[in-house]
Design a protein around this motif. Structure first.
Motif, short mmCIF file in Angstrom:
data_model
loop_
_atom_site.label_atom_id
_atom_site.label_comp_id
_atom_site.label_asym_id
_atom_site.label_seq_id
_atom_site.Cartn_x
_atom_site.Cartn_y
_atom_site.Cartn_z
N UNK A 1 13.45 -3.34 -9.68
CA UNK A 1 13.90 -4.37 -8.73
C UNK A 1 13.57 -3.95 -7.31
N UNK A 2 13.62 -2.64 -7.06
CA UNK A 2 13.31 -2.14 -5.72
C UNK A 2 11.98 -1.41 -5.79
N UNK A 3 10.96 -2.04 -5.25
CA UNK A 3 9.64 -1.40 -5.21
C UNK A 3 8.95 -1.81 -3.93
N UNK A 4 8.24 -0.85 -3.35
CA UNK A 4 7.54 -1.06 -2.09
C UNK A 4 6.09 -0.67 -2.27
N UNK A 5 5.19 -1.51 -1.79
CA UNK A 5 3.77 -1.17 -1.76
C UNK A 5 3.38 -0.91 -0.32
N UNK A 6 2.78 0.24 -0.08
CA UNK A 6 2.33 0.57 1.27
C UNK A 6 0.83 0.78 1.22
N UNK A 7 0.09 -0.14 1.81
CA UNK A 7 -1.38 -0.05 1.79
C UNK A 7 -1.89 0.31 3.17
N UNK A 8 -2.80 1.28 3.21
CA UNK A 8 -3.40 1.70 4.47
C UNK A 8 -4.91 1.77 4.35
N UNK A 9 -5.56 1.83 5.49
CA UNK A 9 -7.00 2.03 5.54
C UNK A 9 -7.28 3.54 5.60
N UNK A 10 -8.54 3.89 5.39
CA UNK A 10 -8.93 5.29 5.56
C UNK A 10 -9.60 5.90 4.33
N UNK A 11 -9.81 5.08 3.30
CA UNK A 11 -10.47 5.60 2.10
C UNK A 11 -9.56 6.47 1.26
N UNK A 12 -10.10 6.93 0.12
CA UNK A 12 -9.28 7.63 -0.89
C UNK A 12 -8.52 8.81 -0.30
N UNK A 13 -9.17 9.59 0.52
CA UNK A 13 -8.52 10.81 1.01
C UNK A 13 -7.98 10.63 2.43
N UNK A 14 -8.03 9.41 2.96
CA UNK A 14 -7.67 9.19 4.36
C UNK A 14 -6.26 8.66 4.56
N UNK A 15 -5.34 9.02 3.68
CA UNK A 15 -3.96 8.57 3.85
C UNK A 15 -3.45 9.01 5.22
N UNK A 16 -3.01 8.07 6.06
CA UNK A 16 -2.61 8.45 7.42
C UNK A 16 -1.29 9.20 7.44
N UNK A 17 -1.07 10.02 8.47
CA UNK A 17 0.18 10.78 8.57
C UNK A 17 1.42 9.88 8.51
#
Lengths: 243, 243
Positions: free
Chosen positions: B212-228
């Motif tokens: 019931x509680x789920x969050x999707x967080x999508x960012x740019x930066x490619x596979x290894x570019x998860x931002x800080x």
């Protein structure tokens, strides 16, 4: 712009109602010794009075970050003169939804585009007036409200350096082209199980944004069920970009 | 489980290497006077040594929240015996990708399912041993690594109360059924422009989760570019659910 009333909220926040010509608005400022950044608080066209509790809560969160916040009444909302074409489009929308019929692109265009065309110059005029105040320095962010207004502002208004958008309203197809022209950092909120919203269109719109730095945050809880954690995430976004 | 070495990192964090039978692992604990929550640090099957810098950084962030963190070597990785079937599947995968051919469901199943079948009982055994330590109290979260391992753990292991998953790896179709059985709060990270990842499959998987509680967080930066900032958001998720 002239102030028409003021009151102190808790935590040293000063709330002032203002009039910009015939447009009512509200400005919230934190107690600060130097000019502060500003967040423009977008909101749906339901009237400032009706939106006040949510706007004031968002403004106090901004103040806690050291930011001023401001909202203006949208064209056709609150005590402002109705826009007959938009009223007809709203009636068409309600009729289509009540009948379980698809909401056509014509209805969406008629509902949203005239509002965007009118609201964006008003937001820009408000920005001129707000940035002329000695207590407000910038930079400026735009947050929430009709996403189409946020898109047009992000493209048209170079003083806005970051935008937090809510992918929860009908978007005219023409706005997808404008979305491609957006280059500022974006934080886009999506309610994944929003019954009244086309999820795929929202995902397509997120994909279309030209910004190199864009974040999509999707939560459960329906259209009005944005969880408190989403507010924290948005606050983090603005604190990264407006300091 | 026995400890094989220890060192103090900055900020009072104690890092201890351990062996659980033939499985090497690392435990990081903050200085604390009472038993602390625990985050299991998932990671791709590249070997603990190669992953160490990123794992240690994630562990120190956990420690700053007052949480212990632990990682174990995956089956077939690091100095552990290779899994011939998985090695063959990996070769098939690389061949298909180099030839620009589609990565078939058979390759993905052969690559992932045996690893999930072996890794999940090992994680659960590690959890038994870790929770027996007086300095670790729970609750327990699982973070990152192969999303299929996270899904199986979230379904099979009732001591895990929240999971942060990375939608950045191949997912066997069978895992979609397991995803529907997940009910704990989820924080799912997606790199929107991840060249090696099927975005639509990741969105479908997020939709499938039963939580019931789920969050999707999508960012740019490619596979290894998860931002800080994504790390900050994940830290906020665990601090809400493990306190």
């Amino acid at each position: 712009m002239h102030f028409t009333s003021e009151q102190r909220l808790g935590d040293g926040v000063l709330e002032r109602a203002f009039a910009l010509g015939e447009i009512p608005g509200i400005l919230w400022t934190p107690s600060a010794s130097a000019p502060v950044p500003l967040v423009l608080l977008g909101h749906p066209p339901l009237g400032l009075n009706r939106m006040y509790p949510r706007l004031a809560a968002r403004a106090r969160r901004c103040a806690a970050e050291g930011f001023a916040a401001a909202a203006i009444e949208l064209p056709g909302s609150g005590d402002r003169p109705r826009l007959p074409a938009a009223e007809r489009a709203r009636a068409d929308l309600q009729r289509a939804m009540a009948a379980g019929e698809p909401v056509t692109g014509e209805i969406i265009d008629a509902l949203i585009l005239p509002l965007v065309d009118r609201a964006v110059p008003e937001w820009r005029a408000a920005l001129d007036a707000l940035l002329a105040l000695p207590e407000i320095g910038g930079p400026v962010g735009y947050s929430g409200g009709l996403i189409s207004i946020g898109i047009r502002l992000a493209v048209a208004e170079p003083r806005i350096v970051a935008a937090g958008l809510f992918a929860g309203s009908f978007v005219p197809r023409a706005m997808f082209d404008e979305a491609r022209q957006v280059t500022i950092p974006l934080h886009v909120l999506l309610q994944w199980d929003d019954e009244g919203n086309d999820r795929q269109a929202a995902l397509d719109l997120f994909d279309a944004f030209g910004s190199k730095e864009k974040t999509l945050l999707a939560n459960m809880g329906g259209h009005t069920g944005v969880p408190p954690s989403a507010g924290e995430d948005a606050a983090g976004f603005f604190s990264r970009h407006l300091r």
